[in-house]
Write an enzyme that holds these catalytic residues in place. Sequence first.
Site, PDB file in Angstrom:
ATOM      1  N   SER A 166      35.383  37.182  35.815  1.00 28.91           N
ATOM      2  CA  SER A 166      36.019  38.062  36.796  1.00 28.91           C
ATOM      3  C   SER A 166      37.498  37.717  36.835  1.00 28.91           C
ATOM      4  CB  SER A 166      35.410  37.830  38.185  1.00 28.91           C
ATOM      5  OG  SER A 166      36.273  38.336  39.195  1.00 28.91           O
ATOM      6  N   TYR A 179      32.137  32.554  44.959  1.00 30.53           N
ATOM      7  CA  TYR A 179      32.293  33.475  43.821  1.00 30.53           C
ATOM      8  C   TYR A 179      33.449  33.020  42.920  1.00 30.53           C
ATOM      9  CZ  TYR A 179      32.652  37.986  41.389  1.00 30.53           C
ATOM     10  OH  TYR A 179      32.692  38.977  40.437  1.00 30.53           O
TER      11      TYR A 179
HETATM   12  C1  BGC Z   1      34.354  41.521  42.278  1.00 31.48           C
HETATM   13  C2  BGC Z   1      34.638  42.857  42.954  1.00 31.48           C
HETATM   14  C3  BGC Z   1      36.134  43.036  43.159  1.00 31.48           C
HETATM   15  C4  BGC Z   1      36.909  42.749  41.893  1.00 31.48           C
HETATM   16  C5  BGC Z   1      38.415  42.779  42.112  1.00 31.48           C
HETATM   17  C6  BGC Z   1      35.170  41.448  41.011  1.00 31.48           C
HETATM   18  O1  BGC Z   1      34.903  40.285  40.314  1.00 31.48           O
HETATM   19  O2  BGC Z   1      32.972  41.405  42.023  1.00 31.48           O
HETATM   20  O3  BGC Z   1      33.968  42.920  44.196  1.00 31.48           O
HETATM   21  O4  BGC Z   1      36.385  44.362  43.570  1.00 31.48           O
HETATM   22  O5  BGC Z   1      36.544  41.494  41.359  1.00 31.48           O
HETATM   23  O6  BGC Z   1      38.802  42.052  43.249  1.00 31.48           O
END
Ligand code: BGC
Length: 281
Positions: A166, A179
């Site tokens: 991410s 996360y």
């Molecule tokens: C998350 C999303 C978020 C995006 C940008 C992703 O990794 O799961 O919820 O919108 O990152 O912030």
Amino acid sequence: MSTAQFPVLVPQQPAPPILTGQTAIVTGASSGVGQGIAITLAQAGADVVVNFNSSEKGAIATAEAITKLGRRAVICQANVTQEPDVEKLFAKALAEFGRLDILVNNAGKQNDAMLDEMTLAQWNDVLAVNLTSMFLCSREAVKIFKRQGINPAISVAAGKIVCISSIHDLIPWAGHVNYAASKGGALLFLKSLAQEVAIHRIRVNGISPGAIRTPINTPAWSTPAAYDELKKLILYKRIGEPEEVGRCAAWLASDQSDYLIGQTIYLDGGMALYPGFESGG
Ligand code: BGC
């Protein structure tokens, strides 16, 4: 600058046939980015094991889209945080397709809370799904790739692993420390593994998506007001689509990217380029 003058265009071209004859496992392929990746790998010519944990319905929809493209799809329920389930998933892939060329470590989740309200269960849940699953699945894939070796009729590499991280392996995210920590872990997991297995002609690379239109972030794009707020964080002024992550994954899994080892592509419409500095500073 107003964005009204820009049409919000999303490319529609299907993935080119760069994975003909290859087989792939995509974890978490019953919805969102995983579903987009599984279908796009099939467009590129791969047969796909569609892994899901809870949504059999979603996995069936993914598999139907793949078979419509003329490729083979097998759905497989497995909780990829659990060792026996992961063993079952890889055994099923080999039983059905006889070989494995590509693993896409996609399974991921959010379980958000401010730190002082976050339970240990929330922390462990996100670390397990986003990071431990990458360890368990990559371990099985590497064993198979080493055993199989290279078949030049299929690929010049013995195997390819694509890790879906991410933008939050780079950009901190208040209210989401579990996360962000899991994704930061994924970033160095993939680089360290890439370093370890390149000698075996196993390539490990990653994609770090920004905002992609999926169920995980529906509140961020499903109303005009929320979408306007989200676009302030995106230089390209539109959300990404799951197929766009899919096309990138197909390329990373193909021989087209054979010299690319341990790299992460930030597929984010410019989110990582500090949009606030477009006019400030
Ligand atoms: C998350 C999303 C978020 C995006 C940008 C992703 O990794 O799961 O919820 O919108 O990152 O912030």
